[in-house]
Design an enzyme around this catalytic site. Structure first.
Site, PDB file in Angstrom:
ATOM      1  N   GLY A 250       5.140  -9.739  -1.652  1.00  0.00           N
ATOM      2  CA  GLY A 250       5.111  -8.769  -1.790  1.00  0.00           C
ATOM      3  C   GLY A 250       4.386  -7.462  -1.975  1.00  0.00           C
ATOM      4  O   GLY A 250       4.034  -7.331  -2.804  1.00  0.00           O
ATOM      5  N   SER A 251       4.739  -6.296  -1.641  1.00  0.00           N
ATOM      6  CA  SER A 251       3.210  -5.412  -1.681  1.00  0.00           C
ATOM      7  C   SER A 251       3.205  -4.066  -0.535  1.00  0.00           C
ATOM      8  O   SER A 251       3.971  -4.515   0.474  1.00  0.00           O
ATOM      9  CB  SER A 251       2.290  -5.485  -1.804  1.00  0.00           C
ATOM     10  OG  SER A 251       1.349  -7.055  -0.868  1.00  0.00           O
ATOM     11  N   ARG A 252       2.226  -3.704  -0.676  1.00  0.00           N
ATOM     12  CA  ARG A 252       2.070  -2.502   0.297  1.00  0.00           C
ATOM     13  C   ARG A 252       0.760  -2.331   0.577  1.00  0.00           C
ATOM     14  O   ARG A 252      -0.085  -2.199  -0.033  1.00  0.00           O
ATOM     15  CB  ARG A 252       2.479  -1.070   0.330  1.00  0.00           C
ATOM     16  CG  ARG A 252       2.203  -0.030  -0.637  1.00  0.00           C
ATOM     17  CD  ARG A 252       2.991   1.139  -0.207  1.00  0.00           C
ATOM     18  NE  ARG A 252       2.483   2.280  -1.109  1.00  0.00           N
ATOM     19  CZ  ARG A 252       2.455   3.149  -1.764  1.00  0.00           C
ATOM     20  NH1 ARG A 252       3.898   2.821  -2.730  1.00  0.00           N
ATOM     21  NH2 ARG A 252       1.889   4.356  -2.209  1.00  0.00           N
TER      22      ARG A 252
ATOM     23  N   ILE B 142      -1.805  -2.680  -2.579  1.00  0.00           N
ATOM     24  CA  ILE B 142      -1.272  -2.804  -3.903  1.00  0.00           C
ATOM     25  C   ILE B 142      -0.462  -3.518  -4.032  1.00  0.00           C
ATOM     26  O   ILE B 142       0.473  -4.146  -2.884  1.00  0.00           O
ATOM     27  CB  ILE B 142      -0.628  -0.990  -4.361  1.00  0.00           C
ATOM     28  CG1 ILE B 142      -1.060   0.276  -3.427  1.00  0.00           C
ATOM     29  CG2 ILE B 142       0.062  -0.882  -4.868  1.00  0.00           C
ATOM     30  CD1 ILE B 142      -1.126   0.936  -2.860  1.00  0.00           C
TER      31      ILE B 142
ATOM     32  N   MET C  26       4.633  -4.412   2.793  1.00  0.00           N
ATOM     33  CA  MET C  26       5.587  -5.476   3.459  1.00  0.00           C
ATOM     34  C   MET C  26       6.167  -6.338   2.288  1.00  0.00           C
ATOM     35  O   MET C  26       6.342  -6.171   1.135  1.00  0.00           O
ATOM     36  CB  MET C  26       3.783  -6.887   3.287  1.00  0.00           C
ATOM     37  CG  MET C  26       3.160  -5.773   4.236  1.00  0.00           C
ATOM     38  SD  MET C  26       1.674  -6.781   3.493  1.00  0.00           S
ATOM     39  CE  MET C  26       0.908  -5.819   1.841  1.00  0.00           C
TER      40      MET C  26
END
Length: 217
Positions: free
Chosen positions: A185-187, A155, A97
């Site tokens: 922000g991340s995944r 994450i 993301m």
């Protein structure tokens, strides 16, 4: 509509924006400087609002599909060893993301939450190979009638400083409903049983609650 996790930040941004718009015009004489400050403040507010947006999406609820838990780009599809819960090989599908994506996390399947754990950690960039093991993260396992146990992991990234996880062990959850939020922000990694039929490709855009990640006949 905006996500409840952004309520305090949005309120704070609105207060700051109003204050800057009123005070800059009153205390500064340089019209170019006033204009620049006001434009910057408005852009900042717009970015905050778009980050915490929470679009309503119609979800076709079915045990035959695993749906994308978040918006973003599919960056990993591979067999890996999952060391925390399964301790064996699984099929990993990861969605990255960017800050402009919707950051709501949605349950990818129906089922019973079997495991939910928070891990403090680092803030490596989300696409770093070690991010899944070393960054701040949460691990959630849902037992589904058809797929069995599905693990997804939120994450944190270099900008993300807070992961919100609503999954509680022992609760029944409904596919596509709100499972949490990752701020800035991340995944998210999905770990599926080997042999699962994956319906997405690398670099494909995924839409949380809509894109079908995998299917089972």
């Amino acid at each position: 509509m905006f996500h409840k996790e952004g309520a305090k930040i949005i309120l704070g941004a609105l207060v700051v924006t109003v204050a800057v718009l009123l005070l800059s015009d009153h205390f500064l004489e340089n019209r170019w400087l006033v204009g620049a400050i006001q434009v910057f403040t408005l852009v900042f507010l717009i970015l905050i609002l778009q980050f915490f947006r929470n679009p309503k999406r119609h979800v076709t609820i079915t045990d035959h599909n695993i749906i994308a838990p978040v918006d973003g780009k599919v960056v990993v599809i591979e067999e890996v060893y999952e060391p925390e819960y399964f301790k064996d090989k699984r099929l990993q599908v990861s969605i990255f993301m960017s800050p402009i994506n919707v950051h709501v996390t949605r349950y990818p399947v129906n089922g019973l939450v079997k495991f939910s754990k928070y891990h403090p950690g680092k803030y490596l960039v989300a696409w770093h190979p070690k991010a899944s093991e070393e960054n701040e993260r949460t691990t959630i396992v849902i037992e589904n009638n058809l797929f069995g146990e599905i693990l997804y992991r939120q994450i944190a990234g270099a900008l993300a400083r807070r992961i919100v996880n609503y999954a509680q062990e022992g609760t029944q959850v409904v596919q596509g409903t709100d499972a949490g939020f990752i701020k800035f922000g991340s995944r998210v990694d999905l770990f599926l049983p080997l042999g699962t039929k994956v319906d997405v490709q690398l670099n494909q855009k995924a839409i949380g609650g809509k894109t079908i990640i995998a299917t089972k006949a």
